[in-house]
Design a protein around this motif. Structure first.
Motif, PDB file in Angstrom:
ATOM      1  N   HIS A   1      -0.010   1.965 -23.822  1.00 60.21           N
ATOM      2  CA  HIS A   1      -1.316   2.699 -23.548  1.00 60.21           C
ATOM      3  C   HIS A   1      -0.968   3.981 -22.668  1.00 60.21           C
ATOM      4  O   HIS A   1      -1.826   4.870 -22.928  1.00 60.21           O
ATOM      5  N   ILE A   2      -0.482   3.848 -21.877  1.00 57.89           N
ATOM      6  CA  ILE A   2      -0.070   4.777 -20.740  1.00 57.89           C
ATOM      7  C   ILE A   2       0.372   6.244 -21.430  1.00 57.89           C
ATOM      8  O   ILE A   2      -0.090   7.233 -21.296  1.00 57.89           O
ATOM      9  N   HIS A   3       1.323   5.789 -22.499  1.00 53.88           N
ATOM     10  CA  HIS A   3       1.920   7.221 -23.450  1.00 53.88           C
ATOM     11  C   HIS A   3       0.502   7.821 -24.141  1.00 53.88           C
ATOM     12  O   HIS A   3       0.532   8.826 -24.396  1.00 53.88           O
ATOM     13  N   SER A   4      -0.457   6.898 -24.448  1.00 48.83           N
ATOM     14  CA  SER A   4      -1.698   7.558 -25.393  1.00 48.83           C
ATOM     15  C   SER A   4      -2.558   8.011 -24.353  1.00 48.83           C
ATOM     16  O   SER A   4      -3.318   9.108 -24.749  1.00 48.83           O
ATOM     17  N   THR A   5      -2.909   7.622 -22.998  1.00 44.62           N
ATOM     18  CA  THR A   5      -3.833   8.194 -22.380  1.00 44.62           C
ATOM     19  C   THR A   5      -3.262   9.527 -21.420  1.00 44.62           C
ATOM     20  O   THR A   5      -3.919  10.340 -21.207  1.00 44.62           O
ATOM     21  N   GLY A   6      -1.855   9.414 -21.239  1.00 45.49           N
ATOM     22  CA  GLY A   6      -1.517  10.496 -20.506  1.00 45.49           C
ATOM     23  C   GLY A   6      -1.661  10.437 -18.938  1.00 45.49           C
ATOM     24  O   GLY A   6      -2.193   9.491 -18.539  1.00 45.49           O
ATOM     25  N   ALA A   7      -1.291  11.468 -18.355  1.00 43.64           N
ATOM     26  CA  ALA A   7      -1.413  11.389 -16.868  1.00 43.64           C
ATOM     27  C   ALA A   7      -2.324  12.478 -16.286  1.00 43.64           C
ATOM     28  O   ALA A   7      -2.697  13.439 -17.119  1.00 43.64           O
ATOM     29  N   PRO A   8      -3.034  12.591 -15.064  1.00 49.18           N
ATOM     30  CA  PRO A   8      -2.722  11.566 -14.045  1.00 49.18           C
ATOM     31  C   PRO A   8      -3.545  10.339 -14.461  1.00 49.18           C
ATOM     32  O   PRO A   8      -4.489  10.374 -15.227  1.00 49.18           O
ATOM     33  N   VAL A   9      -2.871   9.162 -14.092  1.00 53.40           N
ATOM     34  CA  VAL A   9      -3.600   8.057 -14.252  1.00 53.40           C
ATOM     35  C   VAL A   9      -3.218   6.840 -13.044  1.00 53.40           C
ATOM     36  O   VAL A   9      -2.203   7.178 -12.392  1.00 53.40           O
ATOM     37  N   VAL A  10      -4.030   5.924 -13.034  1.00 58.27           N
ATOM     38  CA  VAL A  10      -3.915   5.038 -11.663  1.00 58.27           C
ATOM     39  C   VAL A  10      -3.533   3.613 -12.100  1.00 58.27           C
ATOM     40  O   VAL A  10      -4.093   3.150 -13.184  1.00 58.27           O
ATOM     41  N   VAL A  11      -2.415   3.333 -11.686  1.00 64.26           N
ATOM     42  CA  VAL A  11      -1.759   1.986 -11.757  1.00 64.26           C
ATOM     43  C   VAL A  11      -2.019   0.940 -10.844  1.00 64.26           C
ATOM     44  O   VAL A  11      -1.578   1.309  -9.788  1.00 64.26           O
ATOM     45  N   LYS A  12      -2.404  -0.271 -11.186  1.00 62.35           N
ATOM     46  CA  LYS A  12      -2.825  -1.058 -10.013  1.00 62.35           C
ATOM     47  C   LYS A  12      -2.189  -2.568 -10.219  1.00 62.35           C
ATOM     48  O   LYS A  12      -2.634  -3.237 -11.404  1.00 62.35           O
ATOM     49  N   ALA A  13      -1.623  -3.033  -9.354  1.00 61.40           N
ATOM     50  CA  ALA A  13      -1.186  -4.620  -9.493  1.00 61.40           C
ATOM     51  C   ALA A  13      -2.628  -5.410  -9.402  1.00 61.40           C
ATOM     52  O   ALA A  13      -3.439  -5.001  -8.458  1.00 61.40           O
ATOM     53  N   ASP A  14      -2.683  -6.404 -10.134  1.00 62.42           N
ATOM     54  CA  ASP A  14      -4.024  -7.186 -10.352  1.00 62.42           C
ATOM     55  C   ASP A  14      -4.282  -7.818  -9.040  1.00 62.42           C
ATOM     56  O   ASP A  14      -5.472  -7.682  -8.572  1.00 62.42           O
ATOM     57  N   GLY A  15      -3.266  -8.496  -8.237  1.00 58.85           N
ATOM     58  CA  GLY A  15      -3.547  -9.263  -7.247  1.00 58.85           C
ATOM     59  C   GLY A  15      -3.412  -8.598  -5.927  1.00 58.85           C
ATOM     60  O   GLY A  15      -3.274  -7.413  -5.935  1.00 58.85           O
ATOM     61  N   LEU A  16      -3.362  -9.597  -4.808  1.00 58.64           N
ATOM     62  CA  LEU A  16      -3.142  -8.734  -3.394  1.00 58.64           C
ATOM     63  C   LEU A  16      -1.831  -8.420  -3.065  1.00 58.64           C
ATOM     64  O   LEU A  16      -1.052  -8.982  -3.453  1.00 58.64           O
ATOM     65  N   ALA A  17      -1.862  -6.994  -2.763  1.00 55.67           N
ATOM     66  CA  ALA A  17      -0.455  -6.412  -2.493  1.00 55.67           C
ATOM     67  C   ALA A  17      -0.433  -5.547  -1.247  1.00 55.67           C
ATOM     68  O   ALA A  17       0.158  -4.646  -1.105  1.00 55.67           O
ATOM     69  N   ALA A  18      -1.338  -6.110  -0.183  1.00 54.48           N
ATOM     70  CA  ALA A  18      -1.316  -5.505   1.083  1.00 54.48           C
ATOM     71  C   ALA A  18      -1.447  -4.039   1.188  1.00 54.48           C
ATOM     72  O   ALA A  18      -0.871  -3.213   1.823  1.00 54.48           O
TER      73      ALA A  18
END
Ligand code: AMP
Ligand code: GLY
Length: 429
Positions: free
Chosen positions: A134-151
């Motif tokens: 998916h990231i290859h197809s959308t390109g950057a910039p892009v935001v990547v987020k862990a789903d759960g709590l990560a302080a």
């Protein structure tokens, strides 16, 4: 009233300080609290951890607590409100279902889509290979987020495809945030200025607090890595009081209605992190609690009776007329140990807080401090939040920085430009 505050940061110190101003408050227990709450008259630190649900329920029973106020998200996502409610004790916070708004970014996105709340376009992945494709197809910039709590560390704003792929690898394969990385949310990168809208909720009503602006990056000029927050002020000129209701209609009330419909009316603070883009406001994230450090300036401005307001929220009877604010601006500067948000020293001796607190309109809230043999030392990365009221933003900024200079701690660090963005906006308006 006998009150139990859960947590140990600057937000919790501010909550304790404000709750103690009420004539209704007999005592505030703090689990586990910090060096600042230990020094407040009529506050008692109790060594029970914020995620020890059994310990917290026993403490609340033993001390005949009338109201529980969870500060951080973790006990809420673990179900502290469900447990306290089952024990017949009022708890100012959402149940575990509602707390997923913060505990799972995928859950929050789903509710936002259902409720037609504007937010960044996104896709959710449980599989690293599909996510990479998916990231290859959308390109950057892009935001990547862990789903759960990560302080606060699970969000990566990737400027290149490689950076985004590395982030996915860290989160899903190396498990940098443990189970929080079971799923990843990939979303479009939004551009604009950020502002926080916090609403007090009683299940059906959402009453906006005045606006506040946080400073997430560690260095001046919004450079460097994201932190928990390096300073905040209220009100934020970018979101004036006369726009709060309309903003809550767009970004908070539809979600409140969706949760009520799902059988989980939301009680507590619903905090929408907003990006004001050229296409209008978009929700970046929800938090299910006060922000830290936004809470410190907000509570300095609040003039209502906080224990009564919180009990009303729990009982579904919030009355907007019970909330009043000082018309002044409040601004807080966070003092950290050098190295934060990376590694930093602990046990640094702190002096001068009394001098700062003696200045008019100043209160130094403790974020990461402890008393060691009667001496105040640092115990965390964010150590203090020097907060001051002033007539307007420039005056509040000046007062807060004057307070900062009274405080002495070796290897300390703070941003010199808290409030600068708001002052620039006021001068160009
Ligand atoms: P969150 O925990 O989702 O608020 O993300 C933390 C920070 O990352 C936010 O305060 C923003 O500064 C930034 N951020 C999150 N999502 C986006 C986005 N879609 N576009 C741009 N910046 C974002
Ligand atoms: N200051 C941002 C937060 O508390 O999440």
């Amino acid at each position: 009233m006998r009150i139990l505050v859960i947590g140990s940061g600057g937000r919790e110190h501010a909550l304790v300080w404000k709750l103690l101003q009420s004539p209704r408050t007999e005592v505030v227990f703090v689990a586990p609290g910090n060096g600042g709450t230990a020094q407040e008259k009529k506050a008692v630190n109790v060594p029970v951890a914020a995620d020890d649900l059994d310990g917290l329920v026993s403490l609340a029973r033993k001390e005949h607590i009338d109201l529980v106020v969870p500060g951080p998200e973790l006990p809420l996502t673990l179900g502290i409100t469900d447990r306290m409610t089952a024990a017949g004790i009022a708890c100012f916070g959402p149940d575990a279902y509602g707390a997923q708004l913060e505990g799972s970014k995928a859950f929050a996105k789903e509710i936002m889509q259902q409720a037609h709340v504007p937010t960044a376009r996104c896709a959710v992945f449980h599989d690293a290979a599909a996510c990479a494709a998916h990231i290859h197809s959308t390109g950057a910039p892009v935001v990547v987020k862990a789903d759960g709590l990560a302080a606060g560390k699970g969000v990566i704003i990737a400027q290149t495809v490689d950076e985004a792929l590395n982030a996915v690898n860290d989160i899903m394969t190396s498990r940098a945030f443990g189970a929080a990385g079971d799923a990843v949310v990939v979303e479009e990168c939004l551009v604009g200025e950020e502002v926080s809208l916090l609403c007090l909720c009683d299940g059906t009503r959402a009453i906006p607090l005045p606006s506040a602006q946080d400073h997430k990056r560690v260095f001046d000029g919004d450079a460097g890595p994201n932190t928990g927050g390096m300073g905040a002020y209220s009100p934020a000129p970018i979101l004036p009081d006369d726009r709060l209701q309309a903003m809550a209609d767009i970004t908070v009330r539809p979600v409140l209605a969706a949760l009520a419909k799902a059988g989980h009316p939301f009680v507590g603070v619903l905090y929408a992190g907003l990006m004001l883009t050229a296409d209008g406001p978009k929700v970046l994230e929800y938090n299910v609690r006060f922000g830290d450090p936004e809470c410190q300036p907000l509570l300095m401005r609040l003039e209502g009776d906080l224990p009564s307001i919180m009990l009303d929220a729990v009982h579904g009877t919030l009355n907007p007329a019970s909330l009043h604010y000082n018309s002044q601006t409040a601004l807080g500067v966070v003092i950290t140990a050098e190295g934060y948000p990376g590694t930093y020293p602990k046990g640094l001796p702190i002096e001068g807080i009394d001098m700062a607190d003696a200045m008019p309109g100043v209160k130094v809230f403790h974020s990461g401090t402890a008393l060691q043999n009667g001496r105040l030392v640092s115990s965390g990365g964010r150590v203090l939040c020097a907060t001051a009221l002033g007539e307007g933003l420039a005056a509040a900024q000046k007062a807060a920085y004057a307070a900062v200079t009274k405080v002495h701690m070796p290897q300390s660090f703070y941003r010199r430009d808290i409030g600068a963005k708001g002052i620039r906006r006021l001068s160009t308006d």
